[in-house]
Design a protein around this motif. Structure first.
Motif, short mmCIF file in Angstrom:
data_model
loop_
_atom_site.label_atom_id
_atom_site.label_comp_id
_atom_site.label_asym_id
_atom_site.label_seq_id
_atom_site.Cartn_x
_atom_site.Cartn_y
_atom_site.Cartn_z
N LYS A 1 -11.99 -4.97 1.85
CA LYS A 1 -12.05 -3.83 2.75
C LYS A 1 -11.18 -2.71 2.19
O LYS A 1 -10.23 -2.98 1.45
CB LYS A 1 -11.55 -4.24 4.14
CG LYS A 1 -12.30 -5.42 4.74
CD LYS A 1 -11.67 -5.83 6.06
CE LYS A 1 -12.39 -7.03 6.66
NZ LYS A 1 -11.78 -7.44 7.96
N PRO A 2 -11.46 -1.48 2.56
CA PRO A 2 -10.61 -0.38 2.08
C PRO A 2 -9.13 -0.59 2.39
O PRO A 2 -8.27 -0.19 1.60
CB PRO A 2 -11.17 0.83 2.81
CG PRO A 2 -12.62 0.50 3.02
CD PRO A 2 -12.64 -0.98 3.30
N GLU A 3 -8.84 -1.23 3.50
CA GLU A 3 -7.44 -1.47 3.86
C GLU A 3 -6.78 -2.54 3.00
O GLU A 3 -5.58 -2.76 3.12
CB GLU A 3 -7.31 -1.84 5.35
CG GLU A 3 -8.22 -2.96 5.79
CD GLU A 3 -9.51 -2.47 6.42
OE1 GLU A 3 -10.11 -1.48 5.90
OE2 GLU A 3 -9.93 -3.06 7.44
N ASP A 4 -7.51 -3.16 2.13
CA ASP A 4 -6.93 -4.09 1.16
C ASP A 4 -6.38 -3.36 -0.06
O ASP A 4 -5.75 -3.98 -0.93
CB ASP A 4 -7.96 -5.13 0.70
CG ASP A 4 -8.40 -6.06 1.81
OD1 ASP A 4 -9.60 -6.34 1.90
OD2 ASP A 4 -7.53 -6.49 2.59
N THR A 5 -6.62 -2.08 -0.14
CA THR A 5 -6.13 -1.28 -1.27
C THR A 5 -4.60 -1.33 -1.32
O THR A 5 -3.94 -1.00 -0.33
CB THR A 5 -6.61 0.16 -1.15
OG1 THR A 5 -8.04 0.20 -1.28
CG2 THR A 5 -5.98 1.03 -2.23
N SER B 1 -14.82 2.80 0.08
CA SER B 1 -15.69 2.59 1.24
C SER B 1 -17.11 3.05 0.96
O SER B 1 -17.41 3.66 -0.05
CB SER B 1 -15.14 3.35 2.44
OG SER B 1 -15.01 4.72 2.14
N LYS C 1 3.56 2.21 2.78
CA LYS C 1 3.72 1.07 3.69
C LYS C 1 4.69 0.05 3.13
O LYS C 1 4.99 0.05 1.94
CB LYS C 1 2.37 0.41 3.95
CG LYS C 1 1.38 1.30 4.69
CD LYS C 1 0.13 0.53 5.09
CE LYS C 1 -0.80 1.40 5.90
NZ LYS C 1 -2.02 0.65 6.32
N SER D 1 -4.25 -10.89 8.10
CA SER D 1 -5.24 -9.88 7.71
C SER D 1 -6.17 -10.35 6.59
O SER D 1 -7.21 -9.71 6.35
CB SER D 1 -4.52 -8.60 7.27
OG SER D 1 -3.70 -8.85 6.16
N THR E 1 -8.05 -1.30 -5.78
CA THR E 1 -8.56 -0.18 -5.01
C THR E 1 -9.94 -0.51 -4.48
O THR E 1 -10.83 -0.87 -5.27
CB THR E 1 -8.63 1.10 -5.87
OG1 THR E 1 -7.34 1.38 -6.42
CG2 THR E 1 -9.08 2.28 -5.02
N GLU F 1 3.73 -6.44 2.20
CA GLU F 1 3.07 -7.34 3.14
C GLU F 1 2.79 -8.68 2.50
O GLU F 1 2.32 -8.75 1.36
CB GLU F 1 1.75 -6.71 3.60
CG GLU F 1 0.92 -7.56 4.55
CD GLU F 1 -0.45 -6.96 4.84
OE1 GLU F 1 -0.83 -5.98 4.17
OE2 GLU F 1 -1.14 -7.47 5.74
N ALA G 1 0.85 -1.19 0.00
CA ALA G 1 0.00 0.00 0.00
C ALA G 1 0.88 1.24 0.00
O ALA G 1 2.04 1.18 0.43
CB ALA G 1 -0.91 -0.02 1.22
#
Length: 125
Positions: free
Chosen positions: A86-90, A125, A42, A62, A122, A45, A39
Protein backbone atom coordinates in the motif's frame (compact mmCIF):
# COMPACT_ATOMS: atom_id res chain seq x y z
CA UNK A 1 27.43 -8.44 13.42
CA UNK A 2 27.23 -6.44 10.19
CA UNK A 3 23.88 -6.25 8.43
CA UNK A 4 23.30 -5.33 4.81
CA UNK A 5 19.73 -4.65 3.74
CA UNK A 6 18.72 -4.73 0.10
CA UNK A 7 15.77 -5.30 -2.21
CA UNK A 8 13.94 -2.01 -1.95
CA UNK A 9 12.54 -0.24 -4.96
CA UNK A 10 9.49 1.27 -6.59
CA UNK A 11 6.35 -0.84 -6.85
CA UNK A 12 2.71 -0.17 -7.59
CA UNK A 13 0.05 -0.59 -4.95
CA UNK A 14 -0.99 -4.21 -4.71
CA UNK A 15 2.44 -5.42 -5.75
CA UNK A 16 5.11 -7.35 -3.88
CA UNK A 17 8.73 -6.96 -2.90
CA UNK A 18 11.15 -9.10 -0.98
CA UNK A 19 13.75 -7.43 1.19
CA UNK A 20 16.94 -9.19 2.19
CA UNK A 21 19.16 -8.69 5.20
CA UNK A 22 22.53 -10.38 4.83
CA UNK A 23 24.49 -10.82 8.03
CA UNK A 24 28.22 -11.22 8.42
CA UNK A 25 30.55 -11.55 11.34
CA UNK A 26 28.33 -13.88 13.34
CA UNK A 27 25.92 -16.70 12.62
CA UNK A 28 22.51 -15.26 13.32
CA UNK A 29 20.49 -18.45 13.61
CA UNK A 30 19.97 -17.89 17.35
CA UNK A 31 19.51 -14.13 17.14
CA UNK A 32 16.33 -12.14 17.28
CA UNK A 33 15.97 -10.56 13.83
CA UNK A 34 13.76 -7.57 13.32
CA UNK A 35 12.51 -5.30 10.58
CA UNK A 36 11.58 -1.69 11.21
CA UNK A 37 10.61 1.15 8.92
CA UNK A 38 10.61 4.90 8.98
CA UNK A 39 8.53 7.07 6.69
CA UNK A 40 9.38 10.73 6.08
CA UNK A 41 8.38 12.85 9.03
CA UNK A 42 7.32 9.86 11.08
CA UNK A 43 8.78 7.87 13.92
CA UNK A 44 10.37 4.50 13.40
CA UNK A 45 7.79 1.73 13.32
CA UNK A 46 8.09 -1.93 14.19
CA UNK A 47 7.32 -4.22 11.27
CA UNK A 48 8.29 -7.79 12.14
CA UNK A 49 10.58 -9.86 14.30
CA UNK A 50 11.46 -13.49 14.75
CA UNK A 51 13.50 -15.79 16.87
CA UNK A 52 13.38 -19.14 15.18
CA UNK A 53 15.32 -20.85 17.94
CA UNK A 54 12.61 -19.65 20.30
CA UNK A 55 9.80 -20.62 17.95
CA UNK A 56 8.16 -17.24 17.53
CA UNK A 57 7.48 -14.57 14.97
CA UNK A 58 5.76 -11.27 15.59
CA UNK A 59 4.22 -8.69 13.27
CA UNK A 60 3.08 -5.13 13.56
CA UNK A 61 -0.67 -4.62 13.24
CA UNK A 62 -0.36 -2.64 10.03
CA UNK A 63 1.46 -5.44 8.17
CA UNK A 64 0.06 -8.59 9.76
CA UNK A 65 -1.32 -10.90 7.10
CA UNK A 66 0.56 -9.14 4.30
CA UNK A 67 4.22 -9.40 5.31
CA UNK A 68 6.22 -12.47 6.27
CA UNK A 69 9.66 -12.76 7.84
CA UNK A 70 11.78 -15.77 6.93
CA UNK A 71 15.39 -16.89 6.90
CA UNK A 72 17.97 -18.90 5.02
CA UNK A 73 20.49 -20.24 7.49
CA UNK A 74 22.85 -21.37 4.76
CA UNK A 75 23.09 -17.78 3.52
CA UNK A 76 22.94 -16.20 6.99
CA UNK A 77 20.18 -14.03 5.57
CA UNK A 78 16.77 -12.92 6.71
CA UNK A 79 13.98 -11.87 4.37
CA UNK A 80 10.87 -9.77 4.54
CA UNK A 81 8.30 -10.76 1.94
CA UNK A 82 5.89 -7.90 1.42
CA UNK A 83 2.64 -8.56 -0.40
CA UNK A 84 -0.35 -6.40 -1.24
CA UNK A 85 1.72 -3.29 -0.74
CA UNK A 86 0.00 0.00 0.00
CA UNK A 87 1.19 3.59 -0.45
CA UNK A 88 1.39 3.87 3.33
CA UNK A 89 4.06 1.18 3.31
CA UNK A 90 6.43 3.68 1.70
CA UNK A 91 9.43 4.04 4.01
CA UNK A 92 13.05 3.20 4.55
CA UNK A 93 13.20 -0.34 5.87
CA UNK A 94 15.88 -1.39 8.32
CA UNK A 95 16.89 -4.78 9.58
CA UNK A 96 18.17 -5.27 13.09
CA UNK A 97 19.61 -8.06 15.18
CA UNK A 98 20.05 -8.86 18.82
CA UNK A 99 21.39 -11.96 20.53
CA UNK A 100 18.91 -12.16 23.37
CA UNK A 101 15.65 -10.20 23.27
CA UNK A 102 12.47 -11.65 24.68
CA UNK A 103 9.40 -11.47 22.48
CA UNK A 104 7.75 -8.70 24.46
CA UNK A 105 10.75 -6.41 23.86
CA UNK A 106 11.20 -7.24 20.18
CA UNK A 107 9.06 -4.32 19.05
CA UNK A 108 11.41 -1.81 20.67
CA UNK A 109 14.08 -0.66 18.26
CA UNK A 110 16.26 0.66 21.06
CA UNK A 111 16.65 -2.89 22.35
CA UNK A 112 18.53 -4.09 19.27
CA UNK A 113 22.32 -4.05 19.24
CA UNK A 114 22.92 -4.21 15.49
CA UNK A 115 21.39 -2.35 12.56
CA UNK A 116 21.67 -2.39 8.80
CA UNK A 117 21.81 0.71 6.66
CA UNK A 118 18.24 0.68 5.34
CA UNK A 119 16.64 0.19 1.95
CA UNK A 120 13.98 2.44 0.44
CA UNK A 121 10.59 1.08 -0.52
CA UNK A 122 8.28 3.33 -2.49
CA UNK A 123 4.72 2.26 -3.24
CA UNK A 124 2.86 4.28 -5.85
CA UNK A 125 -0.91 4.56 -5.92
Amino acid sequence: VQLQASGGGLVQAGGSLRLSCAASGRVISNYVMGWFRQAPGKEREFVAAARWSGGWTYYGDSVSGRFAISRDNAKNTVYLQMNNLKPEDTAIYYCAADPGLIRSRATEGKEYDYWGQGTLVTVSS
